[in-house]
Design a protein around this motif. Sequence first.
Motif, PDB file in Angstrom:
ATOM      1  N   CYS A   1      33.387  39.388  37.911  1.00 15.71           N
ATOM      2  CA  CYS A   1      34.076  38.322  38.553  1.00 15.71           C
ATOM      3  C   CYS A   1      35.313  38.131  37.448  1.00 15.71           C
ATOM      4  O   CYS A   1      36.600  38.238  37.994  1.00 15.71           O
ATOM      5  N   PRO A   2      35.056  37.997  36.399  1.00 13.91           N
ATOM      6  CA  PRO A   2      36.602  38.077  35.395  1.00 13.91           C
ATOM      7  C   PRO A   2      37.423  39.149  35.685  1.00 13.91           C
ATOM      8  O   PRO A   2      38.482  39.135  35.678  1.00 13.91           O
ATOM      9  N   THR A   3      36.846  40.431  35.911  1.00 14.20           N
ATOM     10  CA  THR A   3      37.679  41.548  35.978  1.00 14.20           C
ATOM     11  C   THR A   3      38.474  41.442  37.354  1.00 14.20           C
ATOM     12  O   THR A   3      39.786  41.601  37.359  1.00 14.20           O
ATOM     13  N   ASN A   4      37.730  41.105  38.495  1.00 13.95           N
ATOM     14  CA  ASN A   4      38.454  40.861  39.703  1.00 13.95           C
ATOM     15  C   ASN A   4      39.544  39.829  39.779  1.00 13.95           C
ATOM     16  O   ASN A   4      40.610  39.958  40.120  1.00 13.95           O
ATOM     17  N   LEU A   5      39.279  38.801  38.788  1.00 22.62           N
ATOM     18  CA  LEU A   5      40.304  37.741  39.098  1.00 22.62           C
ATOM     19  C   LEU A   5      41.526  37.918  38.055  1.00 22.62           C
ATOM     20  O   LEU A   5      42.404  37.416  38.418  1.00 22.62           O
ATOM     21  N   VAL A   6      41.048  38.754  37.168  1.00 28.77           N
ATOM     22  CA  VAL A   6      42.469  39.238  36.427  1.00 28.77           C
ATOM     23  C   VAL A   6      43.417  39.663  37.120  1.00 28.77           C
ATOM     24  O   VAL A   6      44.760  39.687  37.360  1.00 28.77           O
TER      25      VAL A   6
END
Length: 207
Positions: free
Chosen positions: A82-87
């Motif tokens: 999730c953090p990767t996609n949101l970044v």
Amino acid sequence: MNIGRLSIAIAAAVVVSAGILSYWNSPSLRMPEADPVPLELAQAPTGGDFTLDSSAGPVRLSDLRGQVVLIYFGYTSCPDICPTNLVYIANALRALQPAELERTRVLFVSVDPERDDPERLAGYVAYFHPNILGLTGTPEQLAEIAGRYGAAYRRVDDSGSAMGYLIDHSAFTSVVDPSGRLVETLGHASPPETIRDAIRTAFGTEP
């Protein structure tokens, strides 16, 4: 994306992920997570209207008519996917022109309502971009909405985790055009340029 720009994006994801892990200060967040649930496990997406809860009150997708809306299903305890996609999504938003950005919203829908109340979600998405809104609902609401958008997820009990369970989930982004129609599904870790171009295409403008 060239190697240099990809390295910068990955570095940004690492930095933001580290900040989130520190913020929530939970041992379970440091556990490795399985790969996203394969897309073929999900139903064929049809989209459609829905209402879910934010920290500011109920949000209905149809109230966002006239805007391009990106919808991502995940959860705040997700350690990396999730953090990767949101970044990447946040970087795509920053690449838009001001007039485009004003008419673009991102809905981060938590499939972990047991832990993710609206207030927790608001604190989480604030790390990424002000145009990202955290939403959740009842387990029944989430299952129905996720099914219509082709999202798959499943709870995985883990006695070694401080929180007791993780959630495996698909990791794509749904693109809804200004008329409220689901027009595209972007794969896991789509580069910011791809996301930006999908937003512009949904507006009916050239990427």
